[in-house]
Design a protein around this motif. Structure first.
Motif, PDB file in Angstrom:
ATOM      1  N   ASP A 180       1.000  -1.206  -0.189  1.00 33.63           N
ATOM      2  CA  ASP A 180       0.077  -0.125   0.074  1.00 33.63           C
ATOM      3  C   ASP A 180       0.823   1.017   0.150  1.00 33.63           C
ATOM      4  OD1 ASP A 180      -2.731  -1.292   0.208  1.00 33.63           O
ATOM      5  OD2 ASP A 180      -1.916  -1.948   2.123  1.00 33.63           O
ATOM      6  N   LEU A 181       1.970   1.142   0.815  1.00 31.63           N
ATOM      7  CA  LEU A 181       2.774   2.286   0.847  1.00 31.63           C
ATOM      8  C   LEU A 181       4.400   2.040   0.853  1.00 31.63           C
ATOM      9  CD1 LEU A 181       3.014   5.366   1.497  1.00 31.63           C
ATOM     10  CD2 LEU A 181       2.916   4.562   3.934  1.00 31.63           C
ATOM     11  N   CYS A 182       5.204   2.566   0.088  1.00 38.24           N
ATOM     12  CA  CYS A 182       6.677   2.119  -0.041  1.00 38.24           C
ATOM     13  C   CYS A 182       7.190   3.695   0.249  1.00 38.24           C
ATOM     14  CB  CYS A 182       7.088   2.188  -1.468  1.00 38.24           C
ATOM     15  SG  CYS A 182       8.645   1.987  -1.533  1.00 38.24           S
ATOM     16  N   ILE A 183       8.258   3.354   1.485  1.00 39.37           N
ATOM     17  CA  ILE A 183       8.829   4.597   1.895  1.00 39.37           C
ATOM     18  C   ILE A 183      10.162   4.424   1.597  1.00 39.37           C
ATOM     19  CG2 ILE A 183       9.390   5.862   4.011  1.00 39.37           C
ATOM     20  CD1 ILE A 183       6.599   4.753   5.358  1.00 39.37           C
ATOM     21  N   ILE A 184      10.975   5.412   1.016  1.00 42.86           N
ATOM     22  CA  ILE A 184      12.444   5.582   1.028  1.00 42.86           C
ATOM     23  C   ILE A 184      12.924   6.659   1.759  1.00 42.86           C
ATOM     24  CG2 ILE A 184      14.248   5.564  -0.940  1.00 42.86           C
ATOM     25  CD1 ILE A 184      12.390   4.547  -2.861  1.00 42.86           C
ATOM     26  N   SER A 185      13.951   6.233   2.597  1.00 43.16           N
ATOM     27  CA  SER A 185      14.209   7.215   3.401  1.00 43.16           C
ATOM     28  C   SER A 185      15.643   7.025   4.035  1.00 43.16           C
ATOM     29  CB  SER A 185      13.555   7.872   4.805  1.00 43.16           C
ATOM     30  OG  SER A 185      13.888   8.901   5.365  1.00 43.16           O
ATOM     31  N   ARG A 186      16.393   7.733   4.907  1.00 46.57           N
ATOM     32  CA  ARG A 186      17.521   7.265   5.658  1.00 46.57           C
ATOM     33  C   ARG A 186      17.320   7.773   7.095  1.00 46.57           C
ATOM     34  NH1 ARG A 186      21.559  11.600   5.487  1.00 46.57           N
ATOM     35  NH2 ARG A 186      20.755  13.021   3.906  1.00 46.57           N
ATOM     36  N   ASP A 187      18.327   7.390   7.985  1.00 43.18           N
ATOM     37  CA  ASP A 187      18.420   7.549   9.158  1.00 43.18           C
ATOM     38  C   ASP A 187      18.915   9.025   9.475  1.00 43.18           C
ATOM     39  OD1 ASP A 187      17.783   7.177  11.971  1.00 43.18           O
ATOM     40  OD2 ASP A 187      19.387   5.962  12.303  1.00 43.18           O
ATOM     41  N   ALA A 188      18.136  10.096   9.271  1.00 45.05           N
ATOM     42  CA  ALA A 188      18.748  11.266   9.459  1.00 45.05           C
ATOM     43  C   ALA A 188      17.667  12.279   9.695  1.00 45.05           C
ATOM     44  CB  ALA A 188      19.482  11.829   8.394  1.00 45.05           C
ATOM     45  N   GLU A 189      17.585  13.046  10.542  1.00 44.92           N
ATOM     46  CA  GLU A 189      16.407  14.249  10.729  1.00 44.92           C
ATOM     47  C   GLU A 189      16.009  15.065   9.579  1.00 44.92           C
ATOM     48  OE1 GLU A 189      13.777  14.170  13.058  1.00 44.92           O
ATOM     49  OE2 GLU A 189      14.506  12.402  13.233  1.00 44.92           O
ATOM     50  N   ILE A 190      16.887  15.343   8.620  1.00 43.21           N
ATOM     51  CA  ILE A 190      16.786  15.866   7.407  1.00 43.21           C
ATOM     52  C   ILE A 190      15.668  15.344   6.690  1.00 43.21           C
ATOM     53  CG2 ILE A 190      18.590  15.170   6.241  1.00 43.21           C
ATOM     54  CD1 ILE A 190      18.785  18.204   5.287  1.00 43.21           C
ATOM     55  N   LYS A 191      15.771  13.985   6.750  1.00 37.00           N
ATOM     56  CA  LYS A 191      14.598  13.042   5.911  1.00 37.00           C
ATOM     57  C   LYS A 191      13.417  13.031   6.927  1.00 37.00           C
ATOM     58  CE  LYS A 191      17.126  12.473   2.506  1.00 37.00           C
ATOM     59  NZ  LYS A 191      16.524  13.141   1.001  1.00 37.00           N
ATOM     60  N   ARG A 192      13.420  13.617   8.110  1.00 36.27           N
ATOM     61  CA  ARG A 192      12.302  13.462   9.082  1.00 36.27           C
ATOM     62  C   ARG A 192      11.844  11.919   9.291  1.00 36.27           C
ATOM     63  NH1 ARG A 192       7.807  17.964   7.759  1.00 36.27           N
ATOM     64  NH2 ARG A 192       7.358  17.021   9.841  1.00 36.27           N
ATOM     65  N   LEU A 218       7.983  10.007   0.622  1.00 30.98           N
ATOM     66  CA  LEU A 218       9.432  10.774   0.670  1.00 30.98           C
ATOM     67  C   LEU A 218       9.353  11.900   1.588  1.00 30.98           C
ATOM     68  CD1 LEU A 218      10.449  10.606  -3.066  1.00 30.98           C
ATOM     69  CD2 LEU A 218      11.583   9.080  -1.323  1.00 30.98           C
ATOM     70  N   ASN A 219       9.521  11.845   2.813  1.00 38.40           N
ATOM     71  CA  ASN A 219       9.536  13.094   3.782  1.00 38.40           C
ATOM     72  C   ASN A 219      10.937  13.691   3.830  1.00 38.40           C
ATOM     73  OD1 ASN A 219       6.960  12.787   4.666  1.00 38.40           O
ATOM     74  ND2 ASN A 219       7.283  11.292   6.001  1.00 38.40           N
ATOM     75  N   SER A 220      10.876  14.791   3.872  1.00 37.65           N
ATOM     76  CA  SER A 220      12.286  15.723   3.803  1.00 37.65           C
ATOM     77  C   SER A 220      12.081  16.891   4.378  1.00 37.65           C
ATOM     78  CB  SER A 220      12.425  15.967   2.424  1.00 37.65           C
ATOM     79  OG  SER A 220      13.928  16.492   2.485  1.00 37.65           O
ATOM     80  N   LYS A 221      12.923  17.511   5.247  1.00 40.17           N
ATOM     81  CA  LYS A 221      12.922  18.890   5.893  1.00 40.17           C
ATOM     82  C   LYS A 221      13.988  19.722   5.238  1.00 40.17           C
ATOM     83  CE  LYS A 221      14.227  18.736  10.156  1.00 40.17           C
ATOM     84  NZ  LYS A 221      14.124  18.745  11.765  1.00 40.17           N
ATOM     85  N   LYS A 222      13.751  20.881   4.903  1.00 46.10           N
ATOM     86  CA  LYS A 222      14.610  21.795   4.274  1.00 46.10           C
ATOM     87  C   LYS A 222      15.389  21.579   3.302  1.00 46.10           C
ATOM     88  CE  LYS A 222      15.770  23.818   9.025  1.00 46.10           C
ATOM     89  NZ  LYS A 222      16.873  23.896   9.826  1.00 46.10           N
ATOM     90  N   GLU A 223      14.910  20.733   2.382  1.00 48.12           N
ATOM     91  CA  GLU A 223      15.702  20.076   1.032  1.00 48.12           C
ATOM     92  C   GLU A 223      14.625  20.741  -0.050  1.00 48.12           C
ATOM     93  OE1 GLU A 223      18.039  16.356   0.760  1.00 48.12           O
ATOM     94  OE2 GLU A 223      16.056  15.795   1.658  1.00 48.12           O
ATOM     95  N   GLY A 224      13.300  20.905   0.340  1.00 46.20           N
ATOM     96  CA  GLY A 224      12.719  21.699  -0.879  1.00 46.20           C
ATOM     97  C   GLY A 224      11.870  20.655  -1.288  1.00 46.20           C
ATOM     98  N   ILE A 225      10.435  21.299  -1.997  1.00 45.64           N
ATOM     99  CA  ILE A 225       9.551  19.984  -2.349  1.00 45.64           C
ATOM    100  C   ILE A 225      10.171  19.596  -3.656  1.00 45.64           C
ATOM    101  CG2 ILE A 225       7.316  19.922  -3.642  1.00 45.64           C
ATOM    102  CD1 ILE A 225       6.410  21.703  -1.339  1.00 45.64           C
TER     103      ILE A 225
END
Length: 167
Positions: free
Chosen positions: A50-62, A151-158
Protein backbone atom coordinates in the motif's frame (compact mmCIF):
# COMPACT_ATOMS: atom_id res chain seq x y z
CA UNK A 1 8.54 30.03 -21.11
CA UNK A 2 10.97 32.36 -19.38
CA UNK A 3 14.09 32.82 -21.47
CA UNK A 4 17.02 35.12 -20.77
CA UNK A 5 19.77 36.37 -23.08
CA UNK A 6 22.49 34.87 -20.91
CA UNK A 7 21.15 31.35 -21.58
CA UNK A 8 23.17 29.72 -24.35
CA UNK A 9 20.83 26.73 -24.78
CA UNK A 10 17.67 25.06 -23.47
CA UNK A 11 17.37 21.31 -22.87
CA UNK A 12 14.03 20.01 -24.08
CA UNK A 13 12.42 16.67 -24.77
CA UNK A 14 10.64 17.94 -27.90
CA UNK A 15 12.15 20.59 -30.17
CA UNK A 16 8.70 21.45 -31.54
CA UNK A 17 6.98 21.77 -28.17
CA UNK A 18 4.35 24.50 -28.09
CA UNK A 19 5.68 25.39 -24.66
CA UNK A 20 9.01 26.44 -26.22
CA UNK A 21 7.65 28.03 -29.41
CA UNK A 22 9.12 31.47 -28.56
CA UNK A 23 12.66 30.09 -28.21
CA UNK A 24 15.03 30.26 -31.20
CA UNK A 25 15.24 26.75 -32.69
CA UNK A 26 19.07 26.91 -32.70
CA UNK A 27 19.09 27.38 -28.91
CA UNK A 28 17.09 24.17 -28.31
CA UNK A 29 18.84 20.88 -27.65
CA UNK A 30 16.74 17.72 -27.80
CA UNK A 31 18.19 16.24 -24.63
CA UNK A 32 16.37 16.11 -21.33
CA UNK A 33 16.25 14.07 -18.13
CA UNK A 34 14.34 11.31 -19.93
CA UNK A 35 17.51 10.63 -21.99
CA UNK A 36 19.30 9.53 -18.82
CA UNK A 37 16.63 7.37 -17.21
CA UNK A 38 16.26 3.69 -17.97
CA UNK A 39 12.66 2.75 -18.56
CA UNK A 40 11.83 -0.75 -17.44
CA UNK A 41 8.77 -2.43 -18.85
CA UNK A 42 7.64 -4.11 -15.68
CA UNK A 43 4.35 -5.91 -15.89
CA UNK A 44 2.81 -5.07 -12.57
CA UNK A 45 -0.93 -5.48 -12.64
CA UNK A 46 -1.41 -5.77 -8.92
CA UNK A 47 0.02 -3.61 -6.20
CA UNK A 48 1.56 -5.61 -3.37
CA UNK A 49 2.38 -2.77 -0.97
CA UNK A 50 0.00 0.00 0.00
CA UNK A 51 2.88 2.31 0.84
CA UNK A 52 6.57 2.40 -0.05
CA UNK A 53 8.81 4.64 2.05
CA UNK A 54 12.34 5.46 0.95
CA UNK A 55 14.43 7.38 3.46
CA UNK A 56 17.55 7.30 5.59
CA UNK A 57 18.25 7.55 9.31
CA UNK A 58 18.66 11.34 9.42
CA UNK A 59 16.42 14.07 10.77
CA UNK A 60 16.71 16.00 7.50
CA UNK A 61 14.66 13.09 6.11
CA UNK A 62 12.22 13.43 9.04
CA UNK A 63 12.76 9.78 9.92
CA UNK A 64 11.38 9.92 13.48
CA UNK A 65 8.25 11.67 12.17
CA UNK A 66 7.96 9.04 9.43
CA UNK A 67 8.23 6.11 11.88
CA UNK A 68 5.59 7.66 14.17
CA UNK A 69 3.38 8.28 11.15
CA UNK A 70 3.70 4.61 10.13
CA UNK A 71 2.54 3.63 13.61
CA UNK A 72 -0.55 5.87 13.29
CA UNK A 73 -1.34 4.50 9.83
CA UNK A 74 -1.12 0.91 11.09
CA UNK A 75 -3.49 1.77 13.96
CA UNK A 76 -6.03 3.22 11.49
CA UNK A 77 -5.72 0.68 8.68
CA UNK A 78 -5.40 -2.83 10.04
CA UNK A 79 -4.80 -4.59 6.71
CA UNK A 80 -2.06 -2.30 5.39
CA UNK A 81 1.18 -3.58 3.86
CA UNK A 82 4.19 -1.21 3.98
CA UNK A 83 7.66 -1.39 2.46
CA UNK A 84 10.39 0.65 4.16
CA UNK A 85 13.76 1.10 2.46
CA UNK A 86 16.33 2.76 4.73
CA UNK A 87 20.06 2.15 4.25
CA UNK A 88 21.87 1.12 7.41
CA UNK A 89 24.66 3.68 7.91
CA UNK A 90 25.79 2.41 11.30
CA UNK A 91 29.42 1.44 11.59
CA UNK A 92 30.28 -2.02 12.82
CA UNK A 93 30.99 -2.07 16.54
CA UNK A 94 28.97 1.10 17.18
CA UNK A 95 25.43 -0.30 17.01
CA UNK A 96 24.52 0.97 20.48
CA UNK A 97 25.94 4.45 19.86
CA UNK A 98 22.88 5.81 18.04
CA UNK A 99 20.53 8.66 18.91
CA UNK A 100 17.34 8.08 20.88
CA UNK A 101 15.14 9.25 17.98
CA UNK A 102 17.05 7.09 15.51
CA UNK A 103 15.09 4.86 13.15
CA UNK A 104 16.87 1.85 14.66
CA UNK A 105 15.76 2.77 18.20
CA UNK A 106 12.20 3.80 17.31
CA UNK A 107 11.23 0.65 15.40
CA UNK A 108 11.56 -1.75 18.38
CA UNK A 109 10.10 0.85 20.79
CA UNK A 110 6.96 1.70 18.81
CA UNK A 111 6.01 -1.51 17.03
CA UNK A 112 4.80 -4.80 18.42
CA UNK A 113 5.06 -8.13 16.60
CA UNK A 114 1.67 -7.74 14.90
CA UNK A 115 2.67 -4.28 13.62
CA UNK A 116 5.98 -5.60 12.30
CA UNK A 117 4.18 -8.30 10.29
CA UNK A 118 2.64 -5.50 8.20
CA UNK A 119 6.00 -3.94 7.33
CA UNK A 120 8.75 -5.21 5.05
CA UNK A 121 12.14 -3.67 5.84
CA UNK A 122 15.12 -3.38 3.52
CA UNK A 123 18.12 -1.95 5.37
CA UNK A 124 21.40 -3.01 3.80
CA UNK A 125 24.56 -1.83 5.52
CA UNK A 126 26.33 0.76 3.35
CA UNK A 127 29.72 -0.12 4.86
CA UNK A 128 29.37 -3.62 3.46
CA UNK A 129 27.25 -3.17 0.33
CA UNK A 130 27.97 0.46 -0.65
CA UNK A 131 25.54 3.34 -1.13
CA UNK A 132 23.47 1.58 -3.80
CA UNK A 133 22.90 -2.03 -2.70
CA UNK A 134 19.67 -2.25 -4.72
CA UNK A 135 19.75 -2.01 -8.49
CA UNK A 136 17.80 0.72 -10.26
CA UNK A 137 15.52 -1.95 -11.75
CA UNK A 138 14.80 -3.37 -8.30
CA UNK A 139 13.83 0.09 -7.01
CA UNK A 140 11.57 0.59 -10.05
CA UNK A 141 9.95 -2.77 -9.33
CA UNK A 142 9.28 -1.87 -5.70
CA UNK A 143 7.84 1.51 -6.69
CA UNK A 144 5.66 0.01 -9.40
CA UNK A 145 4.31 -2.58 -6.95
CA UNK A 146 3.31 0.13 -4.45
CA UNK A 147 0.11 2.16 -4.45
CA UNK A 148 1.72 5.19 -2.80
CA UNK A 149 5.25 6.47 -2.23
CA UNK A 150 6.32 8.54 0.76
CA UNK A 151 9.45 10.70 0.73
CA UNK A 152 9.55 12.94 3.77
CA UNK A 153 12.15 15.66 3.86
CA UNK A 154 12.94 18.79 5.84
CA UNK A 155 14.70 21.86 4.45
CA UNK A 156 15.49 20.23 1.11
CA UNK A 157 12.56 21.72 -0.73
CA UNK A 158 9.62 20.11 -2.45
CA UNK A 159 11.26 20.12 -5.87
CA UNK A 160 14.20 18.03 -4.74
CA UNK A 161 11.94 15.52 -2.97
CA UNK A 162 9.74 15.20 -6.06
CA UNK A 163 12.74 14.72 -8.33
CA UNK A 164 14.12 12.04 -6.02
CA UNK A 165 10.74 10.38 -5.93
CA UNK A 166 10.36 10.22 -9.69
CA UNK A 167 13.94 9.13 -10.49
Amino acid sequence: FPYYDWQSFILCYDLNSKYLKNIDYKKKIDVSCHNFINIYNLETKEKYWDLCIISRDAEIKRISYTVKLIKKIIEKKKDIKILVIVPDQREFGFFNNIKENSYYNLIPKLFNNNDLKKIDFISSNVNTFGNSPLSEKTIFKFLSESKYIMLNSKKEGINRSLIQGFC
